[in-house]
Design a protein around this motif. Structure first.
Motif, PDB file in Angstrom:
ATOM      1  N   ASP A  58       9.416 -55.072 -29.084  1.00  0.00           N
ATOM      2  CA  ASP A  58       9.350 -56.235 -28.195  1.00  0.00           C
ATOM      3  C   ASP A  58       8.035 -56.989 -28.375  1.00  0.00           C
ATOM      4  O   ASP A  58       7.865 -58.090 -27.854  1.00  0.00           O
ATOM      5  CB  ASP A  58       9.556 -55.838 -26.741  1.00  0.00           C
ATOM      6  N   PHE A  77      12.723 -57.732 -30.628  1.00  0.00           N
ATOM      7  CA  PHE A  77      13.909 -57.390 -29.853  1.00  0.00           C
ATOM      8  C   PHE A  77      13.455 -57.163 -28.413  1.00  0.00           C
ATOM      9  O   PHE A  77      12.709 -56.223 -28.136  1.00  0.00           O
ATOM     10  CB  PHE A  77      14.586 -56.137 -30.418  1.00  0.00           C
ATOM     11  N   ALA A  78      13.911 -58.006 -27.533  1.00  0.00           N
ATOM     12  CA  ALA A  78      13.416 -57.992 -26.158  1.00  0.00           C
ATOM     13  C   ALA A  78      14.072 -56.940 -25.278  1.00  0.00           C
ATOM     14  O   ALA A  78      13.663 -56.746 -24.137  1.00  0.00           O
ATOM     15  CB  ALA A  78      13.612 -59.374 -25.527  1.00  0.00           C
ATOM     16  N   ASP A  79      15.083 -56.254 -25.772  1.00  0.00           N
ATOM     17  CA  ASP A  79      15.821 -55.269 -24.976  1.00  0.00           C
ATOM     18  C   ASP A  79      14.875 -54.238 -24.376  1.00  0.00           C
ATOM     19  O   ASP A  79      14.161 -53.531 -25.095  1.00  0.00           O
ATOM     20  CB  ASP A  79      16.854 -54.585 -25.869  1.00  0.00           C
ATOM     21  N   GLN A  80      14.856 -54.124 -23.046  1.00  0.00           N
ATOM     22  CA  GLN A  80      13.992 -53.163 -22.374  1.00  0.00           C
ATOM     23  C   GLN A  80      14.697 -51.835 -22.103  1.00  0.00           C
ATOM     24  O   GLN A  80      14.122 -50.938 -21.478  1.00  0.00           O
ATOM     25  CB  GLN A  80      13.495 -53.769 -21.057  1.00  0.00           C
ATOM     26  N   GLU A  81      15.943 -51.704 -22.530  1.00  0.00           N
ATOM     27  CA  GLU A  81      16.684 -50.463 -22.331  1.00  0.00           C
ATOM     28  C   GLU A  81      16.460 -49.469 -23.465  1.00  0.00           C
ATOM     29  O   GLU A  81      16.939 -48.343 -23.403  1.00  0.00           O
ATOM     30  CB  GLU A  81      18.185 -50.762 -22.192  1.00  0.00           C
ATOM     31  N   THR A  82      15.770 -49.898 -24.532  1.00  0.00           N
ATOM     32  CA  THR A  82      15.449 -49.005 -25.640  1.00  0.00           C
ATOM     33  C   THR A  82      13.959 -49.101 -25.936  1.00  0.00           C
ATOM     34  O   THR A  82      13.326 -50.139 -25.693  1.00  0.00           O
ATOM     35  CB  THR A  82      16.229 -49.381 -26.919  1.00  0.00           C
ATOM     36  N   ASP A  84      10.574 -48.813 -28.676  1.00  0.00           N
ATOM     37  CA  ASP A  84      10.334 -49.459 -29.976  1.00  0.00           C
ATOM     38  C   ASP A  84      10.779 -48.582 -31.143  1.00  0.00           C
ATOM     39  O   ASP A  84      11.198 -49.100 -32.183  1.00  0.00           O
ATOM     40  CB  ASP A  84       8.860 -49.831 -30.113  1.00  0.00           C
ATOM     41  N   LYS A  87      14.394 -49.300 -31.459  1.00  0.00           N
ATOM     42  CA  LYS A  87      14.578 -50.637 -32.029  1.00  0.00           C
ATOM     43  C   LYS A  87      14.392 -50.602 -33.542  1.00  0.00           C
ATOM     44  O   LYS A  87      15.151 -51.223 -34.297  1.00  0.00           O
ATOM     45  CB  LYS A  87      13.605 -51.620 -31.387  1.00  0.00           C
TER      46      LYS A  87
END
Length: 210
Positions: A58, A77-82, A84, A87
């Motif tokens: 992120d 990748f801005a997804d906060q559910e995973t 780095d 990712k």
């Protein structure tokens, strides 16, 4: 048959944990064309002078200077559910690179260490062959039966992720269906190879030779 040294990674993921000094994890960096740093881990890695292929995450901890300088190789990748590490693993998986060595994933933050190690099972279930290499040994995710090559006297631990019907050959202590993570730890080999039979998924930690 699985071993510590015979793995042939297509890519290396560098985390923000303790950077390795042992020759086994370091050798994966030598000549590797696809070194992926997890977000701010790139700041430290770039100081080594070793080549970098991608920076993935992120990018909330990457320095502004490196964010600008290395913009062409950054994949955000801005997804906060995973995290780095995940990712980076999924980015490589999407590019068709599924044999991955992960280094600097442990140490400094024990909570991150546990999370990073346990994620190996998730990666395996998605078709990714990833291993975490530390300065002391390697974590290998396994599903079902497997055989391993290492010298007699090697320290080995097994961590069950719901696996049952455990049976082993070549280990000092017999295996059983574990109800807690610690129950499969502190074993060692009595031959130059050992095998495990099980239904389900588990992690094997193999210490390096001394």
């Amino acid at each position: 048959m699985l071993s510590v040294n015979d793995f042939k990674p297509e890519a290396v993921i560098v985390g923000a944990g303790e950077f390795p000094s042992h020759p086994i994890p370091l050798k994966w960096l030598e000549g590797c064309q696809r070194v992926v740093c997890c977000d701010g881990a790139a700041d430290r890695y770039l100081e080594t002078g070793m080549p970098i292929w991608r920076i993935v995450g992120d990018c909330d901890s990457l320095s502004p200077e490196n964010s600008l300088r290395y913009a062409p190789i950054i994949r955000r990748f801005a997804d906060q559910e995973t995290n780095d590490q995940t990712k980076a693993a999924l980015y490589l998986h999407g590019k068709g690179y599924n044999h991955i060595a992960i280094i600097a994933a442990t140490g400094m933050r024990e909570d991150h260490t546990l999370g990073n190690i346990s994620l190996l099972i998730d990666y395996m279930r998605q078709g990714i062959d990833a291993r975490i290499y530390t300065d002391y040994g390697v974590f290998i995710p396994v599903s079902g039966n497997a055989s391993f090559r290492c010298p007699a006297g090697t320290r080995v631990s097994i961590f069950s992720f719901g696996a049952t019907k455990f049976r082993a050959e070549g280990l000092r202590y017999p295996l059983h269906d574990f109800t807690s993570w610690w129950q499969g730890t502190l074993n060692d080999t009595v031959n130059d190879d050992f095998s495990i039979e099980a239904d389900g998924d588990y992690l094997v930690f193999i210490n390096y030779e001394k």
